[in-house]
Design an enzyme around this catalytic site. Structure first.
Site, PDB file in Angstrom:
ATOM      1  N   LYS A  20      80.862 -39.130 -56.305  1.00  0.00           N
ATOM      2  CA  LYS A  20      80.352 -38.106 -57.245  1.00  0.00           C
ATOM      3  C   LYS A  20      78.835 -37.975 -57.066  1.00  0.00           C
ATOM      4  O   LYS A  20      78.310 -36.871 -56.957  1.00  0.00           O
ATOM      5  CB  LYS A  20      80.650 -38.526 -58.678  1.00  0.00           C
ATOM      6  CG  LYS A  20      79.852 -37.768 -59.736  1.00  0.00           C
ATOM      7  CD  LYS A  20      80.194 -38.138 -61.154  1.00  0.00           C
ATOM      8  CE  LYS A  20      79.480 -39.321 -61.684  1.00  0.00           C
ATOM      9  NZ  LYS A  20      78.095 -39.095 -62.119  1.00  0.00           N
ATOM     10  N   ASN A  21      78.145 -39.125 -56.994  1.00  0.00           N
ATOM     11  CA  ASN A  21      76.679 -39.074 -56.999  1.00  0.00           C
ATOM     12  C   ASN A  21      76.072 -38.687 -55.667  1.00  0.00           C
ATOM     13  O   ASN A  21      74.860 -38.550 -55.552  1.00  0.00           O
ATOM     14  CB  ASN A  21      76.116 -40.400 -57.518  1.00  0.00           C
ATOM     15  CG  ASN A  21      76.436 -40.582 -58.990  1.00  0.00           C
ATOM     16  OD1 ASN A  21      76.857 -39.636 -59.660  1.00  0.00           O
ATOM     17  ND2 ASN A  21      76.279 -41.787 -59.483  1.00  0.00           N
ATOM     18  N   CYS A 114      71.765 -38.107 -73.085  1.00  0.00           N
ATOM     19  CA  CYS A 114      73.211 -38.255 -72.949  1.00  0.00           C
ATOM     20  C   CYS A 114      73.580 -39.556 -73.638  1.00  0.00           C
ATOM     21  O   CYS A 114      72.766 -40.196 -74.278  1.00  0.00           O
ATOM     22  CB  CYS A 114      73.612 -38.282 -71.483  1.00  0.00           C
ATOM     23  SG  CYS A 114      73.138 -39.808 -70.711  1.00  0.00           S
ATOM     24  N   ARG A 119      67.122 -39.242 -71.310  1.00  0.00           N
ATOM     25  CA  ARG A 119      67.095 -39.206 -69.843  1.00  0.00           C
ATOM     26  C   ARG A 119      65.826 -38.439 -69.445  1.00  0.00           C
ATOM     27  O   ARG A 119      65.873 -37.239 -69.229  1.00  0.00           O
ATOM     28  CB  ARG A 119      68.365 -38.548 -69.301  1.00  0.00           C
ATOM     29  CG  ARG A 119      69.661 -39.249 -69.732  1.00  0.00           C
ATOM     30  CD  ARG A 119      69.856 -40.622 -69.066  1.00  0.00           C
ATOM     31  NE  ARG A 119      70.063 -40.541 -67.643  1.00  0.00           N
ATOM     32  CZ  ARG A 119      71.258 -40.333 -67.086  1.00  0.00           C
ATOM     33  NH1 ARG A 119      72.306 -40.128 -67.835  1.00  0.00           N
ATOM     34  NH2 ARG A 119      71.381 -40.276 -65.779  1.00  0.00           N
ATOM     35  N   ARG A 396      84.941 -37.171 -65.579  1.00  0.00           N
ATOM     36  CA  ARG A 396      83.706 -36.689 -64.959  1.00  0.00           C
ATOM     37  C   ARG A 396      83.515 -37.357 -63.601  1.00  0.00           C
ATOM     38  O   ARG A 396      82.879 -36.780 -62.719  1.00  0.00           O
ATOM     39  CB  ARG A 396      82.502 -37.008 -65.867  1.00  0.00           C
ATOM     40  CG  ARG A 396      82.445 -36.217 -67.147  1.00  0.00           C
ATOM     41  CD  ARG A 396      81.159 -36.525 -67.890  1.00  0.00           C
ATOM     42  NE  ARG A 396      80.052 -36.543 -66.969  1.00  0.00           N
ATOM     43  CZ  ARG A 396      78.934 -37.230 -67.170  1.00  0.00           C
ATOM     44  NH1 ARG A 396      78.781 -37.959 -68.256  1.00  0.00           N
ATOM     45  NH2 ARG A 396      77.958 -37.198 -66.289  1.00  0.00           N
TER      46      ARG A 396
HETATM   47  C1  EPZ Z   1      71.530 -41.558 -61.151  1.00  0.00           C
HETATM   48  O1  EPZ Z   1      71.064 -41.062 -62.382  1.00  0.00           O
HETATM   49  C2  EPZ Z   1      73.039 -41.567 -61.276  1.00  0.00           C
HETATM   50  N1  EPZ Z   1      73.524 -40.213 -61.496  1.00  0.00           N
HETATM   51  C3  EPZ Z   1      73.461 -42.464 -62.433  1.00  0.00           C
HETATM   52  O2  EPZ Z   1      74.883 -42.526 -62.427  1.00  0.00           O
HETATM   53  C4  EPZ Z   1      72.922 -43.876 -62.185  1.00  0.00           C
HETATM   54  O3  EPZ Z   1      73.239 -44.691 -63.282  1.00  0.00           O
HETATM   55  C5  EPZ Z   1      71.402 -43.814 -62.014  1.00  0.00           C
HETATM   56  O4  EPZ Z   1      71.070 -42.901 -60.929  1.00  0.00           O
HETATM   57  C6  EPZ Z   1      70.793 -45.175 -61.684  1.00  0.00           C
HETATM   58  O5  EPZ Z   1      71.353 -45.665 -60.502  1.00  0.00           O
HETATM   59  C7  EPZ Z   1      73.632 -39.366 -60.436  1.00  0.00           C
HETATM   60  O6  EPZ Z   1      73.318 -39.720 -59.312  1.00  0.00           O
HETATM   61  C8  EPZ Z   1      74.163 -37.985 -60.732  1.00  0.00           C
HETATM   62  P1  EPZ Z   1      67.371 -42.532 -62.373  1.00  0.00           P
HETATM   63  P2  EPZ Z   1      69.488 -40.662 -62.538  1.00  0.00           P
HETATM   64  O7  EPZ Z   1      66.488 -41.333 -62.350  1.00  0.00           O
HETATM   65  O8  EPZ Z   1      69.001 -40.072 -61.282  1.00  0.00           O
HETATM   66  C9  EPZ Z   1      64.213 -43.501 -65.743  1.00  0.00           C
HETATM   67  C10 EPZ Z   1      77.020 -42.417 -63.328  1.00  0.00           C
HETATM   68  O9  EPZ Z   1      77.569 -43.220 -64.105  1.00  0.00           O
HETATM   69  N2  EPZ Z   1      63.584 -42.214 -65.409  1.00  0.00           N
HETATM   70  O10 EPZ Z   1      67.450 -43.406 -61.171  1.00  0.00           O
HETATM   71  O11 EPZ Z   1      69.327 -39.895 -63.809  1.00  0.00           O
HETATM   72  C11 EPZ Z   1      65.573 -43.317 -66.395  1.00  0.00           C
HETATM   73  O12 EPZ Z   1      65.429 -43.105 -67.780  1.00  0.00           O
HETATM   74  C12 EPZ Z   1      75.586 -42.004 -63.571  1.00  0.00           C
HETATM   75  O13 EPZ Z   1      77.556 -41.930 -62.289  1.00  0.00           O
HETATM   76  C13 EPZ Z   1      62.373 -41.871 -66.002  1.00  0.00           C
HETATM   77  O14 EPZ Z   1      61.831 -42.625 -66.807  1.00  0.00           O
HETATM   78  O15 EPZ Z   1      68.861 -42.098 -62.744  1.00  0.00           O
HETATM   79  C14 EPZ Z   1      66.259 -44.619 -66.092  1.00  0.00           C
HETATM   80  O16 EPZ Z   1      65.863 -45.581 -67.050  1.00  0.00           O
HETATM   81  C15 EPZ Z   1      75.061 -42.506 -64.896  1.00  0.00           C
HETATM   82  N3  EPZ Z   1      61.788 -40.681 -65.686  1.00  0.00           N
HETATM   83  C16 EPZ Z   1      65.687 -45.020 -64.730  1.00  0.00           C
HETATM   84  O17 EPZ Z   1      64.510 -44.219 -64.544  1.00  0.00           O
HETATM   85  C17 EPZ Z   1      62.364 -39.807 -64.780  1.00  0.00           C
HETATM   86  O18 EPZ Z   1      61.782 -38.746 -64.505  1.00  0.00           O
HETATM   87  C18 EPZ Z   1      66.614 -44.748 -63.558  1.00  0.00           C
HETATM   88  O19 EPZ Z   1      67.010 -43.390 -63.662  1.00  0.00           O
HETATM   89  C19 EPZ Z   1      63.596 -40.170 -64.195  1.00  0.00           C
HETATM   90  C20 EPZ Z   1      64.187 -41.374 -64.516  1.00  0.00           C
END
Ligand code: EPZ
Length: 415
Positions: A20-21, A114, A119, A396
């Site tokens: 998915k990701n 979410c 997020r 999802r």
């Molecule tokens: C991706 O989400 C995945 N989703 C998530 O999978 C996964 O849990 C996550 O990466 C971490 O591996 C997809 O790929 C569609 P991040 P993403 O930006 O990109 C903080 C699932 O279950 N952050 O790496 O949103 C954020 O709050 C989903 O399939 C900021 O602070 O994750 C988090 O604490 C859930 N500012 C951390 O970074 C930003 O601008 C990691 O988030 C962006 C992120």
């Protein structure tokens, strides 16, 4: 809901679906190529459908032929994503970089928070501003435009954010000049996105490492690409095998993507036969408890596997400490696992699991994607009939999960 008759041993062979990701950012990136891209091994998921709906809304043609999705982005007409579509899937933020690169303009609503907590997208927005994007945020809307042209920049991410790394890579592919991302996310899905973009003619080096260099090119052409297997679905099925004392064989899996997950199952007493693109898991009658599980950016233990792994720890012979470092509220499954008889206490980012001999069937409610998967896994080992509500969260990210589990001998019905 799913109705699960637990206590059965599983057996047989399972093909792991496409990731998915990986699919979501690649569908967004297809906007950069004017013409038909062909994506093989594309999982049938509601999040994928949501992305195809956004592409069609913009004016693309997108159709599915079995496991293959064909996207024709030749004629696009709109540069906005309505709030309703944005809120349907939080990760629609991944369209930001692609739409800016294609249209020089984009309007979209702020992706809602979410179930995992807020997020934030500050890393995405700061990076795009560095690349020449003007972003106005008002009334929950993002209105982005470009003064002259998208240009390369040196971007240091304070967090190795997966989504931010993807948005930057996509926007940089046809920007003027070179973009360097340091402290980039290293997930296999980043590498898969880079492979697709390179197939479309992009110049990208270092994907999968902490520093990625993108030399912008004039224009990209469509390409065909096979999506990698979903490592989190694989980890979920490994959890199902572990809690039911089953031996199962995986096809179309990339063991190297599970290098931080397999050792935890070994610590539980599971053994593995690993071959080229296949892997078998052999699980003991009684599981040992893994001592400590801390979620980390790749290649550390994946936060998305934390919930299914907690179902495994729930029936271990000792105590497991979980530390969820990535998201601030990713324990919604704990209260429901306790209804199934698990003994878990949560203190902030820490959850302490005291393994019990067996779980008891119950009626439980899922509140997020991976929590739903964890509850289904737990129900498989709880003797008797359990009911898991909230399967719309599961769908999802898990394709035909009740059929996959039934094909391994589980008794799972979707009602
Ligand atoms: C991706 O989400 C995945 N989703 C998530 O999978 C996964 O849990 C996550 O990466 C971490 O591996 C997809 O790929 C569609 P991040 P993403 O930006 O990109 C903080 C699932 O279950 N952050 O790496 O949103 C954020 O709050 C989903 O399939 C900021 O602070 O994750 C988090 O604490 C859930 N500012 C951390 O970074 C930003 O601008 C990691 O988030 C962006 C992120």
């Amino acid at each position: 809901m799913y109705v699960v008759e637990g206590g059965r041993t599983l057996s047989g062979e399972v093909r792991v679906q496409g990731s998915k990701n990986s699919t979501l950012p690649i569908l967004a990136a297809s906007l950069l190529c004017r013409g038909e891209s062909v994506l093989y091994n594309c999982p049938r998921l509601s999040d994928v459908e949501a992305s195809l709906t956004i592409l069609r809304y913009i004016g693309c043609n997108a159709r599915r032929e079995g496991d293959t999705v064909i996207v024709d982005t030749g004629s696009v007409t709109r540069y906005d994503i309505p709030a309703a579509l944005m809120h349907r899937m939080r990760s629609s933020i991944i369209f930001l970089g692609a739409m800016i690169a294609r249209f020089d303009r984009v309007r979209m609503s702020f992706p809602g928070g979410c179930e995992l907590g807020p997020r934030p997208i500050d890393l995405h927005l700061n990076a795009l501003r560095e690349m020449g994007v003007e972003i106005c945020e008002d009334h929950g809307e993002l209105d982005c435009s470009i003064r002259d042209r998208l240009h390369g920049a040196k971007i240091a991410l304070t967090i190795p954010s997966v989504g931010a790394t993807e948005n930057i890579m996509i926007a940089a592919a046809t920007a003027k000049g070179t973009t360097i991302i340091s402290n980039a996310a290293r997930e296999p899905e980043i590498t898969d996105l880079a492979d697709y973009l390179i197939a479309c003619g992009a110049h990208i080096a270092g994907a999968g490492e902490s520093t990625i260099i993108i030399d912008g090119v004039e224009r990209l052409h469509p390409a065909a690409h096979a999506i990698i297997p979903d490592r989190i679905v694989a980890a979920t099925l490994m959890s199902a095998a572990a809690v039911t004392g089953s031996d199962i064989r995986f096809k179309s899996i990339i063991p190297s993507h599970l290098e931080s997950v397999i050792p935890v199952f070994r610590e539980c007493g599971c053994e593995f036969d690993i071959s080229g693109d296949g892997m078998s898991i052999h699980t003991p009658y009684r599981l040992k408890s893994p001592k400590l599980i801390r979620t980390m950016p790749y290649p550390g233990f994946p936060t998305d596997a934390q919930a299914p792994m907690m179902s495994v720890a729930s029936v271990g012979d000792g105590m497991t400490v979980f530390v969820e470092n990535m998201f601030e509220s990713r324990y919604s499954h704990v209260s429901e696992l306790c209804r199934l008889g698990a003994d878990i206490r949560v203190e902030g980012r820490v959850a302490v699991v005291d393994g019990v001999k067996r779980l008891l069937s119950a009626h439980v409610h899922a509140r997020d994607l991976r929590g739903a998967a964890a509850l289904v896994v737990a129900a498989l080992c709880a003797r008797g009939k359990s009911e898991v509500e909230g399967i719309e969260y599961l769908e999802r990210g898990y394709e035909d999960f009740e059929l996959v589990l039934s094909s391994l001998g589980a008794e799972v019905k979707k009602v």
